[in-house]
Design an enzyme around this catalytic site. Structure first.
Site, PDB file in Angstrom:
ATOM      1  N   LYS A 145       0.816  -1.212   0.000  1.00  0.00           N
ATOM      2  CA  LYS A 145       0.000   0.000   0.000  1.00  0.00           C
ATOM      3  C   LYS A 145       0.857   1.271   0.000  1.00  0.00           C
ATOM      4  CE  LYS A 145      -2.400   0.251   3.716  1.00  0.00           C
ATOM      5  NZ  LYS A 145      -1.435   1.089   4.480  1.00  0.00           N
ATOM      6  N   THR A 146       1.940   1.255   0.777  1.00  0.00           N
ATOM      7  CA  THR A 146       2.796   2.445   0.842  1.00  0.00           C
ATOM      8  C   THR A 146       3.515   2.672  -0.481  1.00  0.00           C
ATOM      9  OG1 THR A 146       3.091   2.222   3.233  1.00  0.00           O
ATOM     10  CG2 THR A 146       4.747   3.510   2.032  1.00  0.00           C
TER      11      THR A 146
ATOM     12  N   LYS B 151       0.233  10.544   5.969  1.00  0.00           N
ATOM     13  CA  LYS B 151      -0.206   9.378   6.736  1.00  0.00           C
ATOM     14  C   LYS B 151      -0.539   9.887   8.127  1.00  0.00           C
ATOM     15  CE  LYS B 151       0.515   4.595   7.824  1.00  0.00           C
ATOM     16  NZ  LYS B 151       1.075   3.348   7.305  1.00  0.00           N
TER      17      LYS B 151
ATOM     18  N   SER C 253       2.306   3.976  12.985  1.00  0.00           N
ATOM     19  CA  SER C 253       2.559   3.010  14.055  1.00  0.00           C
ATOM     20  C   SER C 253       3.801   2.211  13.715  1.00  0.00           C
ATOM     21  CB  SER C 253       1.365   2.065  14.224  1.00  0.00           C
ATOM     22  OG  SER C 253       0.210   2.773  14.623  1.00  0.00           O
TER      23      SER C 253
ATOM     24  N   GLY D  29      -4.022   5.238   4.877  1.00  0.00           N
ATOM     25  CA  GLY D  29      -4.419   4.657   6.147  1.00  0.00           C
ATOM     26  C   GLY D  29      -3.386   3.650   6.629  1.00  0.00           C
ATOM     27  N   ALA D  30      -3.724   2.909   7.665  1.00  0.00           N
ATOM     28  CA  ALA D  30      -2.825   1.888   8.204  1.00  0.00           C
ATOM     29  C   ALA D  30      -3.506   0.532   8.112  1.00  0.00           C
ATOM     30  CB  ALA D  30      -2.466   2.199   9.652  1.00  0.00           C
TER      31      ALA D  30
ATOM     32  N   PRO E  20       3.232  -4.233 -10.554  1.00  0.00           N
ATOM     33  CA  PRO E  20       4.020  -5.449 -10.331  1.00  0.00           C
ATOM     34  C   PRO E  20       5.039  -5.242  -9.220  1.00  0.00           C
ATOM     35  CG  PRO E  20       4.855  -4.276 -12.242  1.00  0.00           C
ATOM     36  CD  PRO E  20       3.620  -3.534 -11.794  1.00  0.00           C
TER      37      PRO E  20
ATOM     38  N   VAL F 170       8.419  -4.585  -8.056  1.00  0.00           N
ATOM     39  CA  VAL F 170       9.491  -3.884  -8.763  1.00  0.00           C
ATOM     40  C   VAL F 170      10.818  -4.180  -8.069  1.00  0.00           C
ATOM     41  CG1 VAL F 170      10.361  -1.652  -9.553  1.00  0.00           C
ATOM     42  CG2 VAL F 170       7.889  -2.050  -9.405  1.00  0.00           C
TER      43      VAL F 170
END
Length: 212
Positions: free
Chosen positions: A15-16, A32, A36, A99-100, A182, A184
């Site tokens: 996600k990041t 963000k 955490s 989000g987290a 994909p 990377v």
């Protein structure tokens, strides 16, 4: 101007990296709100490393918590009380908000990220992996967000191609399929930007595009 919230179907699914790629492609600010886990660096540091964004485009977190746990528990261990009012959206635009973990991760013991997303009322992009288990996780995430009236912009996949999984989720979830990033190797701003450009059409991130 393009402003999106990024959520995932689970933690550790890319996600990041997707958020970094999107923020870089849009020339957006990145935020963000709750970080955490700090031992391996913050996600904002990763985004800064993987994009050519100016330092001022990486907005400071509202909360920085020590332990790599759900924010509600990480805050308790740090002796911090998370006030959802401090999670009001910053004014900078365009903006990519990450989000987290997943959509139902607790921010406090009474509030999930999905609840915060509903408050923000920004279009959400669900990031999902492509492998075994993703159909269930993705459809549950989509259902939970829709139940709260969260506007869905689409779903982005991360990982090796799995055409049936991706198509099934898009069809059964009635959600726009944006593309697949994909894995990377040798991640850098250049390799990530190239992979994103090859895998996604920026027109699909136009705020005037129809939402799912």
């Amino acid at each position: 101007m393009s402003t999106f919230v990024i959520t995932g179907t689970d933690t550790g699914i890319g996600k990041t990296v997707f958020s970094a790629a999107l923020a870089g492609a849009l020339g957006a600010h990145y935020w963000k709100p709750v970080q955490s886990g700090l031992e391996d660096g913050a996600d904002a540091d990763t985004v800064a490393t993987l994009t050519g964004l100016a330092p001022e485009a990486i907005l400071p977190e509202a909360y920085r918590l020590t332990q790599p746990l759900s924010p509600h528990r990480a805050a308790e261990l740090d002796g911090v009380v998370i006030d959802p009012a401090r999670l009001a959206l910053p004014p900078q635009r365009p903006l990519v908000v990450e989000g987290a973990g997943g959509a139902l991760v607790p921010v406090t013991r009474g509030t999930t990220y999905a609840d915060i997303f509903a408050w923000w009322n920004l279009p959400v992009i669900v990031v999902a992996r492509t492998g075994l288990g993703t159909i269930n996780h993705s459809l549950l995430t989509i259902e939970a967000l829709r139940a709260r009236g969260v506007p869905l912009h689409g779903i982005a996949f991360v990982g090796d191609a799995n055409e049936d999984n991706e198509a099934t989720i898009s069809a059964m979830g009635r959600i726009r399929r944006l593309g697949r990033l994909p894995i990377v190797p040798d991640l850098s701003p250049a390799t990530l930007a190239a992979a994103f450009a090859d895998s996604f059409d920026l027109k699909d991130f136009d705020m005037n595009a129809s939402r799912a």
